[in-house]
Design a protein around this motif. Structure first.
Motif, PDB file in Angstrom:
ATOM      1  N   ASP A 218       0.813  -1.211   0.000  1.00 29.38           N
ATOM      2  CA  ASP A 218       0.000   0.000   0.000  1.00 29.38           C
ATOM      3  C   ASP A 218       0.849   1.265   0.000  1.00 29.38           C
ATOM      4  OD1 ASP A 218      -2.634   1.447   0.373  1.00 29.38           O
ATOM      5  OD2 ASP A 218      -1.592   2.071   2.213  1.00 29.38           O
ATOM      6  N   LEU A 219       1.877   1.333   0.841  1.00 34.89           N
ATOM      7  CA  LEU A 219       2.699   2.539   0.911  1.00 34.89           C
ATOM      8  C   LEU A 219       3.385   2.796  -0.423  1.00 34.89           C
ATOM      9  CD1 LEU A 219       4.083   4.903   2.319  1.00 34.89           C
ATOM     10  CD2 LEU A 219       5.790   3.277   3.220  1.00 34.89           C
ATOM     11  N   VAL A 220       3.940   1.768  -1.017  1.00 39.06           N
ATOM     12  CA  VAL A 220       4.628   1.930  -2.302  1.00 39.06           C
ATOM     13  C   VAL A 220       3.637   2.348  -3.383  1.00 39.06           C
ATOM     14  CG1 VAL A 220       5.994   0.765  -4.076  1.00 39.06           C
ATOM     15  CG2 VAL A 220       6.406   0.271  -1.655  1.00 39.06           C
ATOM     16  N   ALA A 221       2.459   1.734  -3.393  1.00 32.93           N
ATOM     17  CA  ALA A 221       1.441   2.083  -4.379  1.00 32.93           C
ATOM     18  C   ALA A 221       1.020   3.544  -4.252  1.00 32.93           C
ATOM     19  CB  ALA A 221       0.228   1.170  -4.228  1.00 32.93           C
ATOM     20  N   ARG A 222       0.871   4.026  -3.016  1.00 31.15           N
ATOM     21  CA  ARG A 222       0.493   5.429  -2.821  1.00 31.15           C
ATOM     22  C   ARG A 222       1.609   6.359  -3.283  1.00 31.15           C
ATOM     23  NH1 ARG A 222      -0.446   6.762   2.744  1.00 31.15           N
ATOM     24  NH2 ARG A 222       0.428   4.776   3.445  1.00 31.15           N
ATOM     25  N   CYS A 223       2.846   5.970  -3.042  1.00 36.46           N
ATOM     26  CA  CYS A 223       3.973   6.783  -3.503  1.00 36.46           C
ATOM     27  C   CYS A 223       4.023   6.832  -5.029  1.00 36.46           C
ATOM     28  CB  CYS A 223       5.288   6.222  -2.964  1.00 36.46           C
ATOM     29  SG  CYS A 223       5.502   6.368  -1.177  1.00 36.46           S
ATOM     30  N   PHE A 255      10.464   0.664  -0.777  1.00 31.93           N
ATOM     31  CA  PHE A 255      10.754   0.489  -2.201  1.00 31.93           C
ATOM     32  C   PHE A 255      11.830  -0.571  -2.425  1.00 31.93           C
ATOM     33  CE2 PHE A 255       8.216   4.128  -3.244  1.00 31.93           C
ATOM     34  CZ  PHE A 255       7.954   4.011  -4.594  1.00 31.93           C
ATOM     35  N   LYS A 256      12.860  -0.558  -1.598  1.00 27.37           N
ATOM     36  CA  LYS A 256      13.928  -1.552  -1.736  1.00 27.37           C
ATOM     37  C   LYS A 256      13.371  -2.961  -1.577  1.00 27.37           C
ATOM     38  CE  LYS A 256      18.013   0.486  -2.303  1.00 27.37           C
ATOM     39  NZ  LYS A 256      18.992   0.086  -3.350  1.00 27.37           N
ATOM     40  N   LYS A 257      12.495  -3.142  -0.606  1.00 22.36           N
ATOM     41  CA  LYS A 257      11.936  -4.464  -0.343  1.00 22.36           C
ATOM     42  C   LYS A 257      10.999  -4.905  -1.470  1.00 22.36           C
ATOM     43  CE  LYS A 257       9.357  -7.137   3.122  1.00 22.36           C
ATOM     44  NZ  LYS A 257       8.706  -7.085   4.468  1.00 22.36           N
ATOM     45  N   SER A 262      15.722   1.984  -5.249  1.00 23.78           N
ATOM     46  CA  SER A 262      15.401   3.139  -4.424  1.00 23.78           C
ATOM     47  C   SER A 262      14.207   3.851  -5.038  1.00 23.78           C
ATOM     48  CB  SER A 262      16.596   4.100  -4.360  1.00 23.78           C
ATOM     49  OG  SER A 262      16.794   4.718  -5.619  1.00 23.78           O
ATOM     50  N   PRO A 263      13.460   4.628  -4.254  1.00 22.91           N
ATOM     51  CA  PRO A 263      12.321   5.350  -4.839  1.00 22.91           C
ATOM     52  C   PRO A 263      12.739   6.320  -5.935  1.00 22.91           C
ATOM     53  CG  PRO A 263      12.733   6.064  -2.577  1.00 22.91           C
ATOM     54  CD  PRO A 263      13.556   4.825  -2.804  1.00 22.91           C
ATOM     55  N   SER A 264      13.901   6.945  -5.801  1.00 23.64           N
ATOM     56  CA  SER A 264      14.330   7.896  -6.822  1.00 23.64           C
ATOM     57  C   SER A 264      14.638   7.189  -8.146  1.00 23.64           C
ATOM     58  CB  SER A 264      15.552   8.685  -6.338  1.00 23.64           C
ATOM     59  OG  SER A 264      16.619   7.812  -6.030  1.00 23.64           O
ATOM     60  N   HIS A 265      15.251   6.007  -8.071  1.00 26.37           N
ATOM     61  CA  HIS A 265      15.535   5.264  -9.303  1.00 26.37           C
ATOM     62  C   HIS A 265      14.245   4.715  -9.919  1.00 26.37           C
ATOM     63  CE1 HIS A 265      19.794   5.373  -8.035  1.00 26.37           C
ATOM     64  NE2 HIS A 265      20.035   5.195  -9.324  1.00 26.37           N
ATOM     65  N   TYR A 266      13.320   4.294  -9.093  1.00 25.94           N
ATOM     66  CA  TYR A 266      12.026   3.818  -9.595  1.00 25.94           C
ATOM     67  C   TYR A 266      11.292   4.963 -10.289  1.00 25.94           C
ATOM     68  CZ  TYR A 266       7.609   1.227  -9.598  1.00 25.94           C
ATOM     69  OH  TYR A 266       6.457   0.580  -9.972  1.00 25.94           O
ATOM     70  N   TYR A 267      11.311   6.137  -9.661  1.00 28.80           N
ATOM     71  CA  TYR A 267      10.655   7.325 -10.214  1.00 28.80           C
ATOM     72  C   TYR A 267      11.265   7.677 -11.571  1.00 28.80           C
ATOM     73  CZ  TYR A 267       8.826  12.168 -10.182  1.00 28.80           C
ATOM     74  OH  TYR A 267       8.192  13.346 -10.474  1.00 28.80           O
ATOM     75  N   ARG A 268      12.587   7.653 -11.636  1.00 27.71           N
ATOM     76  CA  ARG A 268      13.240   7.961 -12.909  1.00 27.71           C
ATOM     77  C   ARG A 268      12.840   6.951 -13.980  1.00 27.71           C
ATOM     78  NH1 ARG A 268      19.644   7.888 -13.060  1.00 27.71           N
ATOM     79  NH2 ARG A 268      19.316   9.654 -11.637  1.00 27.71           N
ATOM     80  N   ALA A 269      12.749   5.680 -13.615  1.00 27.45           N
ATOM     81  CA  ALA A 269      12.406   4.634 -14.580  1.00 27.45           C
ATOM     82  C   ALA A 269      11.019   4.847 -15.166  1.00 27.45           C
ATOM     83  CB  ALA A 269      12.504   3.259 -13.922  1.00 27.45           C
ATOM     84  N   ILE A 270      10.045   5.212 -14.339  1.00 29.40           N
ATOM     85  CA  ILE A 270       8.700   5.407 -14.886  1.00 29.40           C
ATOM     86  C   ILE A 270       8.611   6.700 -15.687  1.00 29.40           C
ATOM     87  CG2 ILE A 270       7.491   3.963 -13.219  1.00 29.40           C
ATOM     88  CD1 ILE A 270       6.789   6.334 -11.581  1.00 29.40           C
ATOM     89  N   ARG A 271       9.439   7.695 -15.351  1.00 29.39           N
ATOM     90  CA  ARG A 271       9.506   8.896 -16.194  1.00 29.39           C
ATOM     91  C   ARG A 271      10.102   8.550 -17.556  1.00 29.39           C
ATOM     92  NH1 ARG A 271      12.754  12.975 -12.572  1.00 29.39           N
ATOM     93  NH2 ARG A 271      12.399  14.488 -14.245  1.00 29.39           N
ATOM     94  N   MET A 272      11.095   7.665 -17.572  1.00 26.36           N
ATOM     95  CA  MET A 272      11.686   7.238 -18.843  1.00 26.36           C
ATOM     96  C   MET A 272      10.676   6.444 -19.670  1.00 26.36           C
ATOM     97  SD  MET A 272      14.639   8.556 -19.159  1.00 26.36           S
ATOM     98  CE  MET A 272      13.832   9.924 -18.309  1.00 26.36           C
ATOM     99  N   GLN A 273       9.855   5.632 -19.018  1.00 22.68           N
ATOM    100  CA  GLN A 273       8.811   4.914 -19.743  1.00 22.68           C
ATOM    101  C   GLN A 273       7.851   5.886 -20.423  1.00 22.68           C
ATOM    102  OE1 GLN A 273       7.010   2.292 -16.863  1.00 22.68           O
ATOM    103  NE2 GLN A 273       8.433   0.634 -17.305  1.00 22.68           N
TER     104      GLN A 273
END
Length: 334
Positions: A218-223, A255-257, A262-273
């Protein structure tokens, strides 16, 4: 034979249309006719000028008729790539608008929603947009309600997100025209596991997540929802922490789990998508794509894009243009 009004369907195909989306609608309709023992559905392949049309799989189809404004149809479904457009836009779009005015239900599958919307015939109605086209669609049609449902139908418009969704749309039409039992038997014929109705969300690939089959915590989904709410205005992990009422450290651990990132790398990845969708499926300039995903200039975008996909946005667009079949419109490389 039981008396039954035959529903006449036109499939308007553009060069580069996805072949699976066409067969995923025609085959269940054919099976429904066979099971019911009557011609509940008929169909015809159309193109702007008639004749041979090559699909994205390089398989050629023969369109029996050219698109005109007076075709005797009940439903017309547009199938194309997102970049498809009429050779004669005034005539083609005018034909679609005329058919709509005369009561023909207009619709689309996958990328066909783009030329359908460009015709101006569908206004102020929600439409199903495939997740891989979402960023490009919202950039071109910002005022249209783009839905992530696999199918969206209204009284005058049917849209489906992809090939499997096209099968679901066909089942929906079979159920409405015949009965639920026939639709269920058709699904069983093709081992279609379930009949997805409206409100069912598309499956979307997760960005570099372990393949556990589990939903995001839930926390990751909300982020992620906060990260994707407005790409043009970047949001920091600290701001996301404030919005969710937890500490940045908690978000990092979550996010790591869940994703291994990391959240910043995940965020960058979806921006690249999102950026890649615009590179591949829109005519937007690279500098404007950078701004739309939160970069002040194209330089940092190109650096992160190359790290993600192994090429620059310009190179990626050129590569995609090489694979477009004749009749597709090349995209600008800058």
């Amino acid at each position: 034979m039981i008396e039954h009004k035959t529903i006449s369907i036109g499939f308007l195909i553009f060069p580069g249309f996805p072949m699976a989306c066409l067969t995923s609608m025609i085959e269940p309709l054919r099976a429904a006719n066979e099971i019911a023992g009557l011609e509940a559905f008929s169909w015809v392949l159309l193109s702007e000028q008639g004749g041979r049309v090559m699909s994205s799989a390089s398989v050629v189809f023969e369109a029996a008729q050219a698109l005109t404004s007076d075709l005797p149809l009940d439903v017309l479904i547009v199938l194309s790539s997102p970049t498809a457009q009429f050779i004669n836009e005034r005539s083609g779009n005018g034909a679609l608008r005329s058919l709509g005015r005369h009561g023909v239900i207009l619709g689309s599958v996958s990328g066909g929603v783009f030329p359908l919307m460009r015709s101006g015939v569908v206004k102020e109605q929600p439409v199903s947009v495939h997740w891989c086209y979402e960023a490009a669609f919202k950039a071109e049609f910002p005022s249209v309600q783009a839905m992530s449902d696999v199918i969206v139908t209204t009284a005058t418009c049917y849209t489906a997100s992809g090939a499997a969704a096209a099968f679901d749309l066909a089942l929906r039409m079979i159920e409405e025209s015949l009965q639920a039992e026939v639709a269920h038997e058709v699904a069983c014929w093709f081992q279609h596991p379930l009949m997805r109705g409206e409100g069912v969300q598309q499956l979307v690939p997760r960005t570099q997540m372990p393949d556990t089959g589990a939903q995001l915590p839930d926390l990751v989904a909300r982020c992620v929802a906060l990260f994707t709410a407005d790409f043009e205005t970047p949001i920091s992990v600290a701001d996301v922490a404030k919005e969710t009422g937890v500490s940045p450290r908690q978000i990092e651990r979550a996010f790591k789990k869940a994703t291994g990132q990391s959240p910043s790398h995940y965020y960058r990845a979806i921006r690249m998508q999102a950026a890649r969708q615009l590179v591949m499926y829109s005519k937007t300039r690279i500098a404007d794509i950078a701004a739309s995903v939160g970069y002040a200039s194209a330089g940092p975008l190109e650096t992160h894009y190359r790290a993600a996909f192994g090429c620059s946005p310009h190179e990626d667009r050129e590569r995609i243009n090489q694979f477009r079949v004749k009749g597709n419109v090349p995209l600008p490389s800058s």
